[in-house]
Design a protein around this motif. Structure first.
Motif, PDB file in Angstrom:
ATOM      1  N   VAL A  26      22.578 -20.020  29.286  1.00 25.19           N
ATOM      2  CA  VAL A  26      22.737 -18.562  29.233  1.00 25.19           C
ATOM      3  C   VAL A  26      22.897 -18.163  27.769  1.00 25.19           C
ATOM      4  O   VAL A  26      23.574 -18.836  27.010  1.00 25.19           O
ATOM      5  CB  VAL A  26      23.942 -18.070  30.060  1.00 25.19           C
ATOM      6  CG1 VAL A  26      23.717 -18.320  31.530  1.00 25.19           C
ATOM      7  CG2 VAL A  26      25.233 -18.702  29.606  1.00 25.19           C
ATOM      8  N   PRO A  27      22.252 -17.094  27.334  1.00 28.26           N
ATOM      9  CA  PRO A  27      22.322 -16.708  25.923  1.00 28.26           C
ATOM     10  C   PRO A  27      23.662 -16.096  25.516  1.00 28.26           C
ATOM     11  O   PRO A  27      24.031 -16.142  24.353  1.00 28.26           O
ATOM     12  CB  PRO A  27      21.189 -15.700  25.754  1.00 28.26           C
ATOM     13  CG  PRO A  27      20.897 -15.211  27.128  1.00 28.26           C
ATOM     14  CD  PRO A  27      21.290 -16.305  28.077  1.00 28.26           C
ATOM     15  N   ASP A  28      24.404 -15.542  26.482  1.00 27.32           N
ATOM     16  CA  ASP A  28      25.671 -14.882  26.154  1.00 27.32           C
ATOM     17  C   ASP A  28      26.703 -15.275  27.201  1.00 27.32           C
ATOM     18  O   ASP A  28      26.662 -14.775  28.335  1.00 27.32           O
ATOM     19  CB  ASP A  28      25.482 -13.365  26.124  1.00 27.32           C
ATOM     20  CG  ASP A  28      26.759 -12.604  25.819  1.00 27.32           C
ATOM     21  OD1 ASP A  28      27.799 -13.248  25.547  1.00 27.32           O
ATOM     22  OD2 ASP A  28      26.708 -11.365  25.851  1.00 27.32           O
ATOM     23  N   VAL A  29      27.614 -16.167  26.824  1.00 25.92           N
ATOM     24  CA  VAL A  29      28.603 -16.650  27.796  1.00 25.92           C
ATOM     25  C   VAL A  29      29.622 -15.589  28.178  1.00 25.92           C
ATOM     26  O   VAL A  29      30.377 -15.772  29.129  1.00 25.92           O
ATOM     27  CB  VAL A  29      29.321 -17.918  27.301  1.00 25.92           C
ATOM     28  CG1 VAL A  29      28.344 -19.063  27.142  1.00 25.92           C
ATOM     29  CG2 VAL A  29      30.093 -17.659  26.030  1.00 25.92           C
ATOM     30  N   THR A  30      29.642 -14.461  27.462  1.00 25.37           N
ATOM     31  CA  THR A  30      30.575 -13.388  27.811  1.00 25.37           C
ATOM     32  C   THR A  30      29.970 -12.392  28.811  1.00 25.37           C
ATOM     33  O   THR A  30      30.675 -11.528  29.317  1.00 25.37           O
ATOM     34  CB  THR A  30      31.027 -12.621  26.550  1.00 25.37           C
ATOM     35  OG1 THR A  30      29.895 -11.978  25.956  1.00 25.37           O
ATOM     36  CG2 THR A  30      31.672 -13.566  25.543  1.00 25.37           C
ATOM     37  N   ALA A  31      28.700 -12.509  29.093  1.00 23.35           N
ATOM     38  CA  ALA A  31      28.042 -11.602  30.042  1.00 23.35           C
ATOM     39  C   ALA A  31      28.543 -11.865  31.462  1.00 23.35           C
ATOM     40  O   ALA A  31      28.886 -13.004  31.807  1.00 23.35           O
ATOM     41  CB  ALA A  31      26.528 -11.787  29.981  1.00 23.35           C
TER      42      ALA A  31
END
Length: 146
Positions: free
Chosen positions: A102-107
């Motif tokens: 995943v490119p953004d683990v905070t999404a």
């Protein structure tokens, strides 16, 4: 006298499923790994050391020539004629966020692929890749740490 410089080890990559357990999900990511084959005897009984990245600093080429993370395996290579692979974890220390699962683990929902089942399936996929790419045999014992 000073120690000779450590060799520069470049990353290798292999393609891994983002979700090993959902046949309808065809997304993949590029898992980085590093190899130390300087002492590899290429014998049927030469051991294969697997150092698994985790919650420490991101792996780089130094992991397979000198590091606290893989040091025991590095020290055993010359005595055993083994080969060492250091494999990054899918979330912890991923080499390039654009290539990770995943490119953004905070999404929202980004951590749905973070599980021990997915990580173990990554290692099984790496095992198959390494056997095919490096001509390893069933007789060779794998020793894992990390």
């Amino acid at each position: 006298l000073s120690d000779p410089p450590l060799p520069t080890i470049q990353p290798h990559f292999h393609t891994v499923d983002v979700d090993h357990f959902d046949g309808s999900n065809d997304r993949t990511w590029q898992q980085a790994y590093y190899v130390n084959d300087f002492h590899w005897a290429r014998k049927a009984d030469s051991p294969v050391f697997l150092c698994v990245g985790g919650e420490g600093p991101p792996l780089d080429g130094s992991a397979v020539v000198w590091s606290d993370h893989c040091s025991i395996a590095v020290e055993l290579l010359s005595a055993t004629g083994g080969i060492l692979f250091a494999v990054e974890h899918r979330y912890y220390g991923c080499h390039n966020t654009s290539a990770c699962p995943v490119p953004d683990v905070t999404a929202p929902g980004a951590l749905r692929f973070l599980s021990s089942r997915q990580a173990l399936a990554d290692l099984a996929a790496f095992h198959s890749h390494a056997v095919a790419t490096y001509g390893l045999t069933r007789a060779q014992k794998w020793i894992s740490s990390g």
